[in-house]
Design a protein around this motif. Structure first.
Motif, PDB file in Angstrom:
ATOM      1  N   ASP A  45     -41.621 -17.813   4.333  1.00  0.00           N
ATOM      2  CA  ASP A  45     -41.628 -16.668   3.431  1.00  0.00           C
ATOM      3  C   ASP A  45     -41.106 -15.486   4.225  1.00  0.00           C
ATOM      4  O   ASP A  45     -41.448 -15.315   5.400  1.00  0.00           O
ATOM      5  CB  ASP A  45     -43.032 -16.371   2.916  1.00  0.00           C
ATOM      6  CG  ASP A  45     -43.523 -17.415   1.930  1.00  0.00           C
ATOM      7  OD1 ASP A  45     -42.685 -18.144   1.360  1.00  0.00           O
ATOM      8  OD2 ASP A  45     -44.740 -17.498   1.728  1.00  0.00           O
ATOM      9  N   ILE A  46     -40.286 -14.682   3.579  1.00  0.00           N
ATOM     10  CA  ILE A  46     -39.702 -13.515   4.233  1.00  0.00           C
ATOM     11  C   ILE A  46     -40.098 -12.279   3.441  1.00  0.00           C
ATOM     12  O   ILE A  46     -39.981 -12.250   2.213  1.00  0.00           O
ATOM     13  CB  ILE A  46     -38.171 -13.656   4.345  1.00  0.00           C
ATOM     14  CG1 ILE A  46     -37.858 -14.896   5.189  1.00  0.00           C
ATOM     15  CG2 ILE A  46     -37.558 -12.384   4.935  1.00  0.00           C
ATOM     16  CD1 ILE A  46     -36.418 -15.160   5.440  1.00  0.00           C
ATOM     17  N   TYR A  47     -40.585 -11.282   4.177  1.00  0.00           N
ATOM     18  CA  TYR A  47     -41.030 -10.023   3.581  1.00  0.00           C
ATOM     19  C   TYR A  47     -40.141  -8.915   4.130  1.00  0.00           C
ATOM     20  O   TYR A  47     -40.101  -8.686   5.339  1.00  0.00           O
ATOM     21  CB  TYR A  47     -42.497  -9.755   3.929  1.00  0.00           C
ATOM     22  CG  TYR A  47     -43.387 -10.949   3.671  1.00  0.00           C
ATOM     23  CD1 TYR A  47     -43.444 -11.546   2.416  1.00  0.00           C
ATOM     24  CD2 TYR A  47     -44.141 -11.509   4.691  1.00  0.00           C
ATOM     25  CE1 TYR A  47     -44.245 -12.652   2.180  1.00  0.00           C
ATOM     26  CE2 TYR A  47     -44.947 -12.611   4.459  1.00  0.00           C
ATOM     27  CZ  TYR A  47     -44.996 -13.178   3.205  1.00  0.00           C
ATOM     28  OH  TYR A  47     -45.790 -14.276   2.975  1.00  0.00           O
ATOM     29  N   GLY A  52     -39.380  -4.070   0.117  1.00  0.00           N
ATOM     30  CA  GLY A  52     -40.533  -4.734  -0.483  1.00  0.00           C
ATOM     31  C   GLY A  52     -40.267  -6.119  -1.041  1.00  0.00           C
ATOM     32  O   GLY A  52     -41.182  -6.761  -1.554  1.00  0.00           O
ATOM     33  N   ALA A  53     -39.033  -6.606  -0.956  1.00  0.00           N
ATOM     34  CA  ALA A  53     -38.715  -7.941  -1.481  1.00  0.00           C
ATOM     35  C   ALA A  53     -39.482  -9.008  -0.705  1.00  0.00           C
ATOM     36  O   ALA A  53     -39.676  -8.903   0.510  1.00  0.00           O
ATOM     37  CB  ALA A  53     -37.214  -8.204  -1.387  1.00  0.00           C
ATOM     38  N   LEU A  82     -35.654  -4.493   8.329  1.00  0.00           N
ATOM     39  CA  LEU A  82     -36.705  -5.142   9.111  1.00  0.00           C
ATOM     40  C   LEU A  82     -37.416  -6.142   8.220  1.00  0.00           C
ATOM     41  O   LEU A  82     -37.778  -5.823   7.082  1.00  0.00           O
ATOM     42  CB  LEU A  82     -37.703  -4.115   9.639  1.00  0.00           C
ATOM     43  CG  LEU A  82     -37.145  -3.104  10.629  1.00  0.00           C
ATOM     44  CD1 LEU A  82     -38.227  -2.105  11.031  1.00  0.00           C
ATOM     45  CD2 LEU A  82     -36.579  -3.795  11.859  1.00  0.00           C
ATOM     46  N   VAL A  83     -37.609  -7.357   8.744  1.00  0.00           N
ATOM     47  CA  VAL A  83     -38.264  -8.409   7.972  1.00  0.00           C
ATOM     48  C   VAL A  83     -39.385  -9.052   8.782  1.00  0.00           C
ATOM     49  O   VAL A  83     -39.366  -9.044  10.016  1.00  0.00           O
ATOM     50  CB  VAL A  83     -37.268  -9.504   7.512  1.00  0.00           C
ATOM     51  CG1 VAL A  83     -36.272  -8.946   6.510  1.00  0.00           C
ATOM     52  CG2 VAL A  83     -36.558 -10.146   8.687  1.00  0.00           C
ATOM     53  N   ILE A  84     -40.344  -9.588   8.060  1.00  0.00           N
ATOM     54  CA  ILE A  84     -41.410 -10.396   8.643  1.00  0.00           C
ATOM     55  C   ILE A  84     -41.186 -11.814   8.142  1.00  0.00           C
ATOM     56  O   ILE A  84     -41.007 -12.025   6.935  1.00  0.00           O
ATOM     57  CB  ILE A  84     -42.791  -9.867   8.223  1.00  0.00           C
ATOM     58  CG1 ILE A  84     -42.974  -8.432   8.732  1.00  0.00           C
ATOM     59  CG2 ILE A  84     -43.898 -10.790   8.736  1.00  0.00           C
ATOM     60  CD1 ILE A  84     -44.174  -7.720   8.151  1.00  0.00           C
TER      61      ILE A  84
END
Length: 124
Positions: A45-47, A52-53, A82-84
Motif C-alpha cells: 500500500d502506498i500513501y 493524500g492518495a 513523499l510516499v510511505i
C-alpha cells in the motif's frame, strides 16, 4: 483468528518518477528492498503525503535511489512527492503479540538513514 499487522514500512521516500505507460507496479531501489525485507511482486500500500492518495500495487526491482510508480498508479503521484510504502501480514493473536515490524527511514535521495524494529510494548 488472524489479524492484519504492519510487516514493513519505508517512511517518506521521494518519488523519482511516474511512468503511466509501464505495465504496473512500483519500482523500488534494491537497497530499500533489502533493508525493508520486501519481496518481489509483494503487494504494498502506498500513501502519498502530498495529496493524500492511498493505493495498492506490487514491488519490482528498480534502479539505485529509485521510487517510480508505474501504470495506473502513476496517476496518483508526481515526481518529488513523499510516499510511505507499507506491506502487511496476517498473524494469529499469539504471533501478533510478539511481532515487530521493520521501519526504514530514508533521506531525500532515498538512502537509508535508519532502520529499526517497532516497539511491541503495547502488544501485551
Amino acid at each position: 483468528m488472524n489479524i492484519s499487522l504492519l510487516r514493513t514500512k519505508i517512511h517518506r521516500a521521494t518519488v523519482t518518477g511516474a511512468d503511466l505507460n509501464y505495465e504496473g507496479s512500483v519500482s523500488i531501489c534494491p537497497d530499500l528492498i533489502k533493508a525493508s525485507g520486501l519481496l518481489m511482486n509483494e503487494r504494498v500500500d502506498i500513501y502519498n503525503c502530498n495529496n493524500g492518495a492511498r493505493f495498492s500495487t506490487y514491488v519490482i526491482k528498480g534502479k539505485k535511489g529509485e521510487i517510480c510508480l508505474n501504470g495506473a498508479a502513476a496517476r496518483h503521484v508526481q515526481k518529488g512527492d513523499l510516499v510511505i510504502i507499507c506491506s502487511y501480514c496476517g498473524l494469529s493473536m499469539d504471533e501478533a503479540k510478539k511481532h515487530e515490524p521493520t521501519v526504514v527511514f530514508v533521506n531525500a535521495k532515498n538512502k537509508v538513514t535508519e532502520k529499526r524494529k517497532e516497539d511491541r510494548k503495547n502488544n501485551k
